[in-house]
Design a protein around this motif. Structure first.
Motif, PDB file in Angstrom:
ATOM      1  N   VAL A1152       0.841  -1.204   0.000  1.00  0.00           N
ATOM      2  CA  VAL A1152       0.000   0.000   0.000  1.00  0.00           C
ATOM      3  C   VAL A1152       0.876   1.254   0.000  1.00  0.00           C
ATOM      4  O   VAL A1152       0.644   2.211  -0.749  1.00  0.00           O
ATOM      5  N   LEU A1153       1.916   1.271   0.851  1.00  0.00           N
ATOM      6  CA  LEU A1153       2.823   2.428   0.900  1.00  0.00           C
ATOM      7  C   LEU A1153       3.489   2.659  -0.455  1.00  0.00           C
ATOM      8  O   LEU A1153       3.566   3.794  -0.938  1.00  0.00           O
ATOM      9  N   GLU A1154       3.979   1.564  -1.069  1.00  0.00           N
ATOM     10  CA  GLU A1154       4.686   1.705  -2.350  1.00  0.00           C
ATOM     11  C   GLU A1154       3.775   2.310  -3.411  1.00  0.00           C
ATOM     12  O   GLU A1154       4.181   3.214  -4.155  1.00  0.00           O
ATOM     13  N   ILE A1155       2.540   1.830  -3.486  1.00  0.00           N
ATOM     14  CA  ILE A1155       1.603   2.363  -4.481  1.00  0.00           C
ATOM     15  C   ILE A1155       1.272   3.826  -4.173  1.00  0.00           C
ATOM     16  O   ILE A1155       1.238   4.684  -5.064  1.00  0.00           O
ATOM     17  N   ALA A1156       1.032   4.131  -2.901  1.00  0.00           N
ATOM     18  CA  ALA A1156       0.685   5.506  -2.523  1.00  0.00           C
ATOM     19  C   ALA A1156       1.788   6.475  -2.948  1.00  0.00           C
ATOM     20  O   ALA A1156       1.506   7.553  -3.497  1.00  0.00           O
ATOM     21  N   PHE A1157       3.037   6.121  -2.729  1.00  0.00           N
ATOM     22  CA  PHE A1157       4.125   7.039  -3.074  1.00  0.00           C
ATOM     23  C   PHE A1157       4.354   7.104  -4.587  1.00  0.00           C
ATOM     24  O   PHE A1157       4.835   8.107  -5.108  1.00  0.00           O
ATOM     25  N   PHE A1160       1.813   9.672  -5.386  1.00  0.00           N
ATOM     26  CA  PHE A1160       2.331  10.998  -5.032  1.00  0.00           C
ATOM     27  C   PHE A1160       3.339  11.484  -6.087  1.00  0.00           C
ATOM     28  O   PHE A1160       3.365  12.669  -6.439  1.00  0.00           O
ATOM     29  N   GLU A1161       4.159  10.534  -6.581  1.00  0.00           N
ATOM     30  CA  GLU A1161       5.148  10.892  -7.611  1.00  0.00           C
ATOM     31  C   GLU A1161       4.447  11.346  -8.896  1.00  0.00           C
ATOM     32  O   GLU A1161       4.830  12.327  -9.525  1.00  0.00           O
ATOM     33  N   ILE A1162       3.389  10.604  -9.285  1.00  0.00           N
ATOM     34  CA  ILE A1162       2.632  10.962 -10.498  1.00  0.00           C
ATOM     35  C   ILE A1162       2.000  12.343 -10.339  1.00  0.00           C
ATOM     36  O   ILE A1162       2.079  13.204 -11.219  1.00  0.00           O
ATOM     37  N   LEU A1163       1.347  12.592  -9.164  1.00  0.00           N
ATOM     38  CA  LEU A1163       0.715  13.898  -8.921  1.00  0.00           C
ATOM     39  C   LEU A1163       1.763  15.014  -8.904  1.00  0.00           C
ATOM     40  O   LEU A1163       1.521  16.125  -9.367  1.00  0.00           O
ATOM     41  N   GLY A1164       2.932  14.701  -8.363  1.00  0.00           N
ATOM     42  CA  GLY A1164       3.997  15.702  -8.261  1.00  0.00           C
ATOM     43  C   GLY A1164       4.564  16.120  -9.599  1.00  0.00           C
ATOM     44  O   GLY A1164       5.340  17.080  -9.677  1.00  0.00           O
ATOM     45  N   THR A1220      -4.201  10.064   4.827  1.00  0.00           N
ATOM     46  CA  THR A1220      -4.636   9.458   6.097  1.00  0.00           C
ATOM     47  C   THR A1220      -4.237   7.985   6.157  1.00  0.00           C
ATOM     48  O   THR A1220      -3.751   7.484   7.177  1.00  0.00           O
ATOM     49  N   GLU A1221      -4.436   7.273   5.043  1.00  0.00           N
ATOM     50  CA  GLU A1221      -4.120   5.848   4.978  1.00  0.00           C
ATOM     51  C   GLU A1221      -2.627   5.624   5.193  1.00  0.00           C
ATOM     52  O   GLU A1221      -2.208   4.705   5.926  1.00  0.00           O
ATOM     53  N   VAL A1222      -1.830   6.494   4.573  1.00  0.00           N
ATOM     54  CA  VAL A1222      -0.378   6.371   4.713  1.00  0.00           C
ATOM     55  C   VAL A1222       0.032   6.603   6.160  1.00  0.00           C
ATOM     56  O   VAL A1222       0.857   5.876   6.720  1.00  0.00           O
ATOM     57  N   LYS A1256      10.969   8.841   4.806  1.00  0.00           N
ATOM     58  CA  LYS A1256      11.754  10.045   4.464  1.00  0.00           C
ATOM     59  C   LYS A1256      11.016  10.872   3.409  1.00  0.00           C
ATOM     60  O   LYS A1256      10.964  12.103   3.488  1.00  0.00           O
ATOM     61  N   LYS A1257      10.440  10.183   2.428  1.00  0.00           N
ATOM     62  CA  LYS A1257       9.661  10.892   1.400  1.00  0.00           C
ATOM     63  C   LYS A1257       8.449  11.573   2.036  1.00  0.00           C
ATOM     64  O   LYS A1257       8.082  12.702   1.669  1.00  0.00           O
TER      65      LYS A1257
END
Length: 1541
Positions: A1152-1157, A1160-1164, A1220-1222, A1256-1257
């Motif tokens: 879940v964390l890997e997908i969420a980040f 975040f990378e795509i949105l960024g 929140t999930e993260v 860290k991210k």
């Protein structure tokens, strides 16, 4: 010897040598051959008076008669009458009965009893023995004194019952009283009803008696003849002649003399042949080593002179000695033939029994397993049923409800062997699950089919036939169906024995219904009947004839007593070591390994100090042939046996070839004994397949068997916990001090299993460490030597500690090559064509590839794949190349060839496989009860054959694999087929470790080979076909999904197969595979989008959808991991072959964390969220934190941005929940890595680094934590009250008392804190208008617990509420929450306050135990998985709150003890042996049923769990127990479980 009244001194000195002879024969009563020696050596009376025992021994007379003669001579010289101090019946014992008495009653070492038997010590000799006579026979003082003491005690006991021998001892001249073996109940009744002279006396009995009574007497002088009249024995009213023992002085009657002379005319080989045919009348053991005198005596004693004459003539004619037979007939006159029917009746019953049990051989090994069905027995009968302990029993179906009580059959069996006690209903369910749960094949299953009276429950009462038919019959029928299932016992390899010990008078008998059930499921020929009573047999036979229309006469034995049945079976092979199997012990001593102890240790193949000794007559031809066979099997390529090392030890000139690392491995093992820090250490031996790694390890073990208790782990699949318990048992067996254990684990795959085993053994083995003196610490040691098959042993060795690892490769040193050359010369002396021992020759050639390739080329010269023989061989070549320890069973091979074998013929299959049979060998496969499997001799031959088939026949591995997958036979139901299917599956999916680290190759070597040769299409075809074969396995479609997304980047097709795997089995691993496909797809998309110059809004739409699917899959995987009760029986591909994880743990959260980040990378990278721009990055933060909506984010107004906004709105719910999930996931993972002890595996470490990197991210992305200011306090009373409430809650949080677990921790803290905590909770109880119902319930639960803790720490505190108040508050709370509260907390309180007492029962307590288990499983599975819970409170002896005892209160008794020492006491359970603890805690009575522990209060049975891994035995035996009770968050725990028996 005691003396009677003195007589005048006889003039011994004047005796002639004939008078000396007569005295020896008539007074001393020694064997004629002994007396003859005195004549031959011209011993006159004047010489005799100077004779000592040594002088008699010098005449060649054995020790027994020598002691007797010496004793009589001393009495004679003293002028006294010789009278023994012991009961007269002892003098009538044969030397065999003396041996039986020594072993069964005195219980001395077998080697001492054997020594006395060798020296002809019969009863009349034994009574003359003094201590020095025993010492002269090398019997130690201890046993000698015990034998004499036991002899003296016989004066005070009733006459012992020993097995009657088949013939009177040659040393016995008269029997003053007839000897009666103990009678069964039926015989005893018959005796009462008979007259003194039975009309049913058999003709054979009369022949024996008449012949004996009419025989002339031997004497020193021919003219002196006396007849010794015997009292006529009372008949017992039954047919057994054994009940009449009539002996006379030995005589050389004309007939017996002629028989003996005739036999002396036979050459040695012909006499052997004569003995062979005589086995039909006598057990083999009675004939071994017998000369012509003994042979004649055997026959005449049993059949009388006429019977022996007829038998001799018949056999002589049978062995083509017709001339001798004619001469014998002529010299004795034409004698009237004894009725052949009588002879046959007496001679053939024992032989018939032997043939039925051994298929006509001499060993019980012909059948793999026996099933015994038995009805009610009497105590008198049980003593003659020892033979059951010799049979390899699969199960016993017992219809005697008293069998388990003292004196019963089951109780008697369990004194020497292990048996688990079961009911028929326990045999229901999946076959493999039943086999595993009941320990079938490993330990005898004793099934009570109609009640069990040693248990008090009404459900265990015996039923009458009508009720049995209604309540139990169906279960017994299912039990019979299970036993007869070919998956359980192969047809033709097992035998069913109906042992009828009491009458079966009518068909309305459960045992008769059971017989009918058996013949529904198996052939009648697989069932034999043994009856003790003729009348019982006749009725049984009549019932079967009438109801089943089958004559059982040829499958029945009914003319032998139980004693004779017992003796006949016990005499069959395999022979037990006479001295017992020995283990090394402390102080260079040895102890005996009892059979029952070995039965317990089912996981271990134990190597004894005296392994292989005294098993065969090593001067016999049989032993020479056995040695040649065993050596040939090994050097051809069979698995090494202990025999191979034994042979070389016996013949020092022909030593076993040692690899050069042999001494290094020995030193490595010995060095570990000096390391006192680790009680269990793992040593690795890495080796190429087929280079002798396992042989080297076993050879080292053989050399160290005097220093260590050595064992080989039989099956790596066994639960490590069970193995650990058995290893600890081996360490402490038969000794107060522990002995070091050396355990060989031949693990064909990896070292992870062994690491797991180390952890379990440390838990179990160190439990005894506190009982060990400091000097003995090094003996409390377990060393595991793990043989790891590796394709890069040197590289793996470098990655491990060099002091705990060694390696050998497929390369010999010069010295090793010379040793192999020398061994070849030795083999040429004893074996034909040792050049055909290919496994040996491969090593001798230094694994020369050319030599191996030439062998393959020559053997496969005319290979024709269209033939069945070639197809089977090619299949073996493929499996043996890619799958270690693979084979195809012999029975399956027979089916493949269409061969219907009535009797197991190993060679017939090999004959069919010529000319390839030179490359094949037959092994016994230990799993599933043992069966025979066929395989190629050596891994390198198998791979060379594959290469040759490809080179010369253009046959690719994919063609052979497709051939296997298309063969229906290989995939039908059956035990051996199941194992073959597992091998095929391993070939497809098992991945090897990379040479450069812990990572694995992406695919199995087999799939890599096909991919490199033929590409995707063939790989996919094989997986698709395999998927149609392994329809219940998720592993195959998973492996194909991985192949497609990793190698081919075909994500849609990969997803299709991942979904198929999930549909087959929904578990964490199948959902994880779906998540991994989506994750790879998302990463691939991101990589592609970074390369593209223009932006496409639809990419965002696709990526967010993929991310959503991925997170759903990972979350579902984690949910399943958190809720499943046990890890999957069949591990999925990612679990078993990819990563051998023991449980899914937290992989879903990490996913879940890997997908969420990634999201975040795509949105960024969106134009208005670019992370490189601080303002835009702030917009991204605010949007994800739900501070501003997407419409309020500043952006350029263009079509692209507008489309982006539309897409974000469409997925707004998903995106806004990510932050929140993260955060929650980080908190949970933080708990996991902080509070749970890691297992130091590569996977936990990898996950931790992944999580750290993402955190860290997270900090970088969400760096601005908002500061909240609270200033609204003044002038508002309501607000002040709210602030008071909040302040108290903050105090509770500060003191870690806002949680249930936190309050429990205050048991070990000052009372002042918990007093303040309880006061806070009391305040909150009065201010509940400010909280919701959920918060109110939680605080009430915590309030009750804080009161309990405060009472235990400061019982007189003014804040403590009474037991009655808390009890009432808890009942109200339980009413409110019901059984569905999401946390176990209220149910834990229910255990503490509602647990039954001797004066009060709470019937609801069982419900709360189940509820707390369910609740803790749901909420806390992640934390508890593979980890143990601990009890904070224990059940004491008082009432109310005072009966709760905390762990710190118990620890108070050990103030002066070091903390680590105290912790050790808790770990191993020894704390419960301390008097202070025993006085404080209440011991609860209970039972163990179906492997579960129950606390019993009247009719109330409450389930509890064992606290320690060694708490209960495996095997699901139902037993009475007692234990101390502790309360843990997941239910009550049983400590210090003690079995009543």
């Amino acid at each position: 010897m005691s003396s009677s009244k003195k007589k005048p001194q006889p003039t011994i000195e004047k005796w002639t040598k004939e008078e000396v002879h007569r005295w020896l024969m008539t007074e001393v009563k020694v064997h004629g051959a002994c007396a003859d020696r005195f004549i031959e050596e011209e011993v006159l009376g004047e010489y005799l008076v100077h004779f000592k025992k040594k002088d008699i021994l010098d005449l060649g007379i054995k020790h027994g008669p020598a002691v007797k003669i010496t004793s009589y001579l001393e009495s004679l010289k003293d002028g006294s009458r010789h009278e023994p101090k012991f009961p007269a019946y002892v003098q009538n014992w044969t030397k065999e009965q003396v041996t039986q008495w020594l072993l069964q009653y005195v219980k001395i070492y077998g080697k001492y009893a054997e020594r006395l038997q060798e020296e002809d010590v019969s009863g009349d000799c034994l009574v003359c023995f003094k201590k020095q006579d025993f010492l002269d026979l090398d019997v130690k003082s201890g046993p000698a004194v015990k034998i004499l003491a036991e002899l003296h005690q016989l004066n005070e006991k009733l006459e012992l019952t020993l097995d009657p021998t088949l013939h009177p001892s040659p040393d016995k001249k008269e029997a003053p009283k007839p000897t009666h073996p103990e009678l069964s109940l039926a015989q005893a009744k018959a005796t009462e009803q008979t007259k003194p002279h039975s009309e049913t006396q058999s003709k054979a009995d009369e022949v024996v008696r008449n012949e004996s009574e009419n025989a002339p007497l031997p004497s020193g002088k021919a003219s002196e003849r006396k007849e010794i009249q015997q009292p006529k024995p009372q008949s017992l009213g039954v047919k057994r002649k054994k009940n009449v023992v009539t002996t006379v002085l030995p005589n050389k009657s004309k007939i017996s003399v002629e028989i003996q002379r005739t036999l002396e005319d036979l050459v040695k080989d012909d006499l052997k042949m004569f003995h062979f045919y005589l086995q039909e009348s006598f057990p083999r053991g009675k004939l071994e080593g017998k000369d012509t005198v003994d042979t004649t005596k055997l026959m005449t004693d049993r059949y009388g002179n006429e019977g022996a004459l007829q038998l001799t003539i018949d056999i002589l004619k049978h062995i083509n000695q017709r001339d001798l037979a004619g001469q014998l007939e002529k010299s004795t006159g034409q004698l009237k033939c004894l009725s052949k029917e009588v002879l046959k009746k007496e001679a053939n019953q024992g032989e018939k029994l032997k043939n039925l049990l051994t298929c006509g051989g001499n060993s019980l090994d012909n059948y793999d397993r026996f099933v015994v069905v038995v009805n009610k027995s009497s105590r008198d009968q049980v003593q003659y049923l020892q033979f059951l302990s010799k049979l390899k029993l699969f199960s016993v179906l017992d219809f005697d409800p008293n069998s388990a009580v003292p004196g019963g059959l089951c109780h008697s069996y369990r004194e020497s062997r292990m048996a688990n006690l079961h009911t028929p209903s326990q045999y229901q369910g999946q076959t493999d699950a039943v086999i595993k749960n009941l320990n079938l094949y490993k330990q005898t299953s004793w099934v009570f089919c109609n009640g069990r009276h040693d248990l008090d429950s009404n459900s265990n009462m015996e039923l009458d036939y009508k009720n049995w038919l209604r309540k139990s019959c169906r279960d017994v029928e299912q039990l019979v169906s299970f036993i007869c299932n070919p998956e359980v016992l192969l047809h033709g390899r097992s035998l069913i024995i109906f042992l009828l010990l009491s009458p079966v008078d009518t068909e309305k008998d459960p045992i008769f219904d059971t017989y009918k059930s058996f013949i529904k499921h198996t052939e009648e020929e697989s069932i034999i009947t043994i009856c003790e009573s003729r009348s019982t047999y006749e009725k049984w036979k009549e019932l079967i004839q009438e109801k089943c229309e089958f004559d059982i006469d040829h499958l029945s034995v009914n003319e032998l007593t139980l004693s004779e049945v017992n003796g006949t079976i016990m005499a069959l092979g395999p022979l037990n070591q006479s001295s017992g199997r020995l283990l090394p012990s402390s102080g260079s001593s040895v102890v005996v390994l009892k059979q029952k102890d070995e039965d317990f240790m089912t996981a271990l193949d134990i190597l004894c100090v005296n392994q292989c000794e005294n098993t065969y007559d090593e001067y016999s031809q049989e032993f020479k042939e056995f040695r040649i066979k065993v050596e040939e099997e090994f050097y051809r390529g069979g698995k090494v046996k202990w025999w191979n090392f034994y042979f070389c030890d016996k013949d020092k000139q022909k030593s076993f070839v040692k690899r050069d690392k042999h001494e290094n491995v020995k030193k490595m093992i010995r060095s570990q004994l000096r390391d006192l820090n680790n009680m269990c250490v793992l040593l690795n031996l890495f080796h190429h397949p087929g280079c002798g790694g396992t042989t080297l390890a076993m050879h080292v073990m053989w050399d160290l068997r005097q220093e260590f208790r050595c064992a080989v782990l039989k099956d790596n699949a066994l639960p490590k916990k069970e193995v650990a318990i058995q290893v600890r048992r081996l360490m402490n067996l038969e000794s107060e001090k522990p002995s070091p254990v050396l355990l060989l684990v031949d693990d064909s795959k990896e070292t992870e299993n062994s690491h797991d085993l180390v952890n379990w053994i440390r838990k179990a083995a160190v439990e005894d460490s506190l009982n060990v003196n400091l000097d003995d610490t090094q003996n409390c040691k377990v060393i595991i030597l793990s043989c790891v098959r590796s394709h890069s042993p040197k590289e793996q060795y470098r990655q491990h500690n060099p002091t705990q690892s060694q390696y050998i490769t497929a390369s010999l040193t010069q010295e090793e090559q010379r040793e192999f050359e020398k061994k070849l010369k030795e083999l040429r002396e004893t074996h034909e064509k040792p050049e055909n021992f290919y496994s040996f020759m491969i090593m001798k050639s230094n694994f020369d590839k050319k030599y191996i390739d030439d062998l393959a080329r020559y053997t496969l010269e005319n290979f024709d794949f269209s033939t069945k023989e070639a197809q089977l061989f090619a299949s073996l070549a493929l499996l043996n190349t890619y799958v270690a320890e693979s084979e195809i069973s012999l029975s399956l091979s027979e089916d493949f060839f269409g061969m219907k074998m009535i009797r197991w013929q190993e060679d017939s299959v090999l004959d069919r496989l010529k000319p390839y049979s030179n490359f094949l060998i037959i092994d016994t496969v230990e799993e599933w009860g043992g069966y025979k499997g066929i395989r190629i001799l050596h891994h390198s031959i198998a791979s060379a054959c594959l290469e040759e088939l490809e080179r010369s026949c253009y046959l690719k591995v994919s063609d052979i694999a497709m051939g296997i997958l298309h063969c229906d036979l290989f995939f039908s139901v059956g035990v051996v087929k199941h194992r073959l299917m597992l091998s095929i599956q391993r070939m497809l999916i098992e991945r090897q470790r990379r040479k450069d680290g812990d990572e694995r190759e992406p695919f199995s070597p087999f799939i890599d080979k096909i991919h490199s040769q033929q590409g995707r299409q063939t790989v996919q075809e094989i997986f698709v076909k395999a998927s149609s074969r392994f329809v219940t396995s998720a592993s195959i479609p998973q492996a194909l999904a991985r192949y497609l997304y990793i190698n081919e980047r075909d994500f849609p097709e990969a997803l299709k197969w991942a979904e198929k795997a999930k549909n087959i089995k929904q578990n964490p691993y199948t959902f994880d595979t779906i998540g991994q496909v989506h994750k790879s797809n998302l990463k691939s998309n991101i990589h592609r989008e970074k390369q593209e110059t223009s932006l496409n809004a639809e990419d965002l739409n696709a990526d967010v959808k993929i991310a959503d699917h991925a997170i759903r899959a990972f979350k579902r995987a984690q949910e399943l991991a958190n809720t499943e009760d046990e890890p999957e029986e069949e591990a999925a591909d990612d679990e078993s072959e990819d990563y051998p994880r023991k449980s899914y743990n937290v992989y879903g959260y990490v996913g879940v964390l890997e997908i969420a980040f990634l999201v975040f990378e795509i949105l960024g990278r969106l134009p208005f969220f670019e992370e490189s721009d601080p303002i835009k990055k702030k917009y991204l933060q605010s949007f994800l934190q739900k501070v501003i909506p997407i419409t309020s984010v500043y952006k350029k107004d263009n079509e692209l941005n507008n489309r982006y906004v539309e897409i974000i709105k469409e997925h707004e719910h998903f995106l806004l929940n990510l932050k929140t999930e993260v955060k929650e996931t980080f908190e949970l993972l933080d708990c996991y890595f902080t509070y749970i002890k890691g297992n130091n595996s590569e996977f936990d470490s990898k996950n931790r680094w992944t999580v750290c990197g993402h955190f860290k991210k997270y900090v970088t992305l969400f760096c601005n934590a908002p500061e909240e200011i609270k200033k609204e306090r003044q002038n508002n009373p309501n607000l002040n009250l709210k602030i008071d409430v909040e302040e108290r809650r903050l105090f509770l949080e500060e003191k870690q008392a806002d949680t249930f677990a936190g309050i429990l921790q205050h048991l070990d803290k000052p009372a002042k804190e918990i007093e303040k905590i309880t006061e806070c909770y009391a305040f909150l109880q009065h201010q509940q208008q400010f909280v919701n119902k959920k918060q109110k319930t939680k605080e009430t639960i915590n309030y009750i617990l804080s009161n309990i803790v405060l009472y235990l720490l400061k019982p007189k505190s003014k804040h403590v509420k009474s037991y009655t108040f808390l009890y009432g508050l808890l009942l109200k709370t339980l009413q409110d929450v019901g059984l569905g509260y999401p946390f176990p907390d209220p149910y834990y309180l229910a255990l503490l306050l509602l647990w039954p007492s001797p004066t009060q029962e709470n019937t609801e307590i069982g419900t709360y135990v189940k509820t707390i288990r369910n609740s803790s499983r749901k909420r806390l599975t992640l934390l508890f998985r593979n980890r143990s819970t601990v009890a904070h409170l224990y059940l004491g002896k008082d009432e109310g709150l005072n009966r709760l005892v905390s762990k710190p209160q118990l620890d108070e008794n050990f103030k002066d003890m070091r903390r680590d020492a105290l912790a050790q006491l808790w770990r191993n359970g020894d704390i419960f042996k301390d008097k202070a603890i025993i006085n404080r805690l209440h011991r609860v009575s209970g039972t163990i049923e179906q492997g579960e522990v129950f606390a019993n209060y009247g009719k109330l049975k409450i389930p509890v769990r064992p606290a320690l891994i060694a708490g209960i035995r495996s095997g699901f035996s139902t037993e009475k127990v007692s234990f101390y009770l502790g309360f843990a968050i997941n239910g009550p725990l049983a400590y210090d479980i003690q079995y009543e028996n």
